[in-house]
Design an enzyme around this catalytic site. Structure first.
Site, PDB file in Angstrom:
ATOM      1  N   ASP A  41      -2.561  -0.285   1.801  1.00  0.00           N
ATOM      2  CA  ASP A  41      -1.886   1.205   1.698  1.00  0.00           C
ATOM      3  C   ASP A  41      -0.456   0.654   1.588  1.00  0.00           C
ATOM      4  OD1 ASP A  41      -1.163   3.802   2.106  1.00  0.00           O
ATOM      5  OD2 ASP A  41      -1.084   3.240   4.332  1.00  0.00           O
ATOM      6  N   ASP A  43       2.943   2.977   2.637  1.00  0.00           N
ATOM      7  CA  ASP A  43       3.491   3.590   3.646  1.00  0.00           C
ATOM      8  C   ASP A  43       3.137   3.209   5.180  1.00  0.00           C
ATOM      9  OD1 ASP A  43       5.959   5.225   2.763  1.00  0.00           O
ATOM     10  OD2 ASP A  43       4.385   6.452   1.678  1.00  0.00           O
ATOM     11  N   LYS A 239      -7.149   9.061  -0.662  1.00  0.00           N
ATOM     12  CA  LYS A 239      -8.208   8.527   0.439  1.00  0.00           C
ATOM     13  C   LYS A 239      -8.478   9.613   1.442  1.00  0.00           C
ATOM     14  CE  LYS A 239      -4.837   5.510   0.894  1.00  0.00           C
ATOM     15  NZ  LYS A 239      -4.096   4.376   1.377  1.00  0.00           N
ATOM     16  N   ASP A 264      -2.985   1.909   7.631  1.00  0.00           N
ATOM     17  CA  ASP A 264      -2.509   2.148   9.099  1.00  0.00           C
ATOM     18  C   ASP A 264      -3.061   3.766   9.728  1.00  0.00           C
ATOM     19  OD1 ASP A 264      -0.897   3.664   7.342  1.00  0.00           O
ATOM     20  OD2 ASP A 264       0.610   4.341   8.749  1.00  0.00           O
TER      21      ASP A 264
END
Lengths: 314, 314
Positions: A41, A43, A239, A264
């Protein structure tokens, strides 16, 4: 469930350990050796806003130089793939190429391009979202309305007031839109409820790290609004669903035990990994800190490993 | 369950009858005789937008002239009680007085006025909503921010970007806001998540009859967005909750079998009647038509009676 502990975030780790009854500790370098394909991922893992997370560039460069396969799988729809590549390069991730990037703006355009009625421009797409989606739709010569063209539309309620929609709209796409307004919500509602337009969304992330200083309402906040007025559940392309990654997994043709997802977010990244049947690592540099997790984890989603930051790979 | 049938909407009635296995038919005039207190919803029952529903003025005038007690209980928060009274008079409901009107803008102000920290102006209220709420808050000398003052606030995402909130905010109020924007959603999110502001909403109606030509996203569409980013359930002051009506029921001191609620929404009006333990009449002049009901009634809420329009009372 294994755990990797860095000294930087012992409190957070302790909470996770307690919650998950974790005893075994694992070396991050062993994980680095064991996996061949790394899904990241962006961000909250590589950066927050335009601020690179400490060590992220070194980790990505090392992986690519060591011939690991690296993919950046992001629910970011605000930028096209090309614009995202520009961001990677500008921030210092100079080894990254277009084909390493998989984002929802691109996935949305691919979705509609696979359908004859959109490919032939018989049907149009109403977009709630940023310009990145429009750029990807334009790149595949698909016909769209809305987005930044409707940013300044104001609704003044008076008795004869109504919004006329284009009856050739076949789908409404919803993603994060920093210029969301009441006109756009009504337009989407009318398309879905009165001409039965498909309801497609980038993702449902409630919060996002659009800047490094604070968290912001994510796509989920806009989607919730449209779900509420349409009484419909959307098709989610990003996702935790697999639509974006299916072609990659097919091409890779690899033993899934050699693939790991690093993210995250429990509800997107880690859940996505479970859906892919691959291992996952949760990092605490983004939206999921221990407190949020312990208070809000109704999803029964658990990562295979936990790291405070991808820096631990070094 | 009884049924009143008018010829105007036989199809709709048939669907309801079939769903609810209705056989007995009841005369609307008997109902008129049997009840002493009439609670009316407004939008979709008396009017749609600024268009009066056929016969509504005559019904209300007759009730008031016959010394029935009449209350208008509306989740409308866009107008203050005084402004709503102006609308009643302008549309021809000239017998209506301020005390007959109970609306959420008024209820919101009363809620905060009952709390010392707001009454003393130590705590402020962040408003997502129209001017009606602000007028009612001003009338009770309560301190507020947001609403129309934030209509033109734009968010431009850049790395150092952040929104600073006023730390004296004690509550976020959410209602329909035709100028909803991303700034307001973020402001509300920060108040609820970072300084634990109370989360108070007018209602959760997904759709509303703001104009006579089409349905529009209701307060529920804005509330859903804030719920999504705050992970919290709000306190709902409007229907179907009883907060607004408790003082009225207390003052009336009447046998509840003599009270009836007439509304067009199962999820607010009819559910509200059930919560009040009073009888209810669903009319099909508003948002609930038979098809919507049959497809979306997961709530197991059923009215005691069904009328196509309140005109049947005549």
């Amino acid at each position: 469930m294994s755990l990797i502990v860095s000294e930087a975030n012992q409190n957070s780790c302790s909470s996770f350990m307690k919650e998950w009854k974790i005893e075994q500790k694992v070396n991050a370098k062993d994980l680095y050796q064991n996996f061949e394909v790394f899904f990241f991922d962006c961000d909250g893992v590589l950066w927050r806003g335009d601020t690179v997370i400490n060590g992220a560039i070194e980790v990505i460069n090392k992986l690519i130089n060591d011939n690991k396969k690296v993919y950046f799988i992001t629910n970011n729809s605000t930028k096209s793939r090309d614009t995202l590549l520009g961001k990677f390069h500008k921030l210092g991730f100079t080894c990254v190429k277009t084909e390493n990037i998989i984002c929802t703006s691109y996935a949305i355009a691919k979705y509609f391009h696979s359908k004859e009625e959109y490919k032939s421009r018989q049907k149009k797409i109403y977009v709630i979202g940023e310009k990145g989606i429009c750029d990807e739709l334009d790149a595949l010569d698909l016909d769209w309305l809305g987005s930044y063209k409707d940013n300044d539309k104001k609704v003044v309620i008076h008795d004869e007031g109504e919004i006329q929609i284009d009856n050739n709209i076949g789908a409404v796409v919803v993603a994060i839109d920093f210029s969301i307004n009441y006109y756009k919500i009504q337009y989407a509602q009318l398309c879905i409820n009165s001409i039965d337009a498909e309801f497609i969304v980038s993702n449902k992330d409630p919060l996002a790290n659009f800047t490094s200083n604070q968290q912001w309402p994510g796509t989920g906040s806009i989607v919730a609004s449209i779900e509420q007025v349409s009484f419909k559940k959307p098709k989610v392309l990003g996702k935790p669903n697999l639509f974006m990654i299916e072609p990659v997994l097919k091409n890779l043709n690899i033993d899934l035990s050699k693939v790991v997802m690093i993210g995250d977010r429990l509800d997107t990244d880690i859940y996505f990994a479970q859906n892919c049947k691959i291992k996952s690592i949760l990092v605490s540099t983004g939206v999921t800190d221990a407190n949020v997790f312990l208070n809000h984890n109704n999803l029964n989603i658990k990562p295979d490993y936990f790291m405070t930051s991808i820096l631990e790979f070094l």
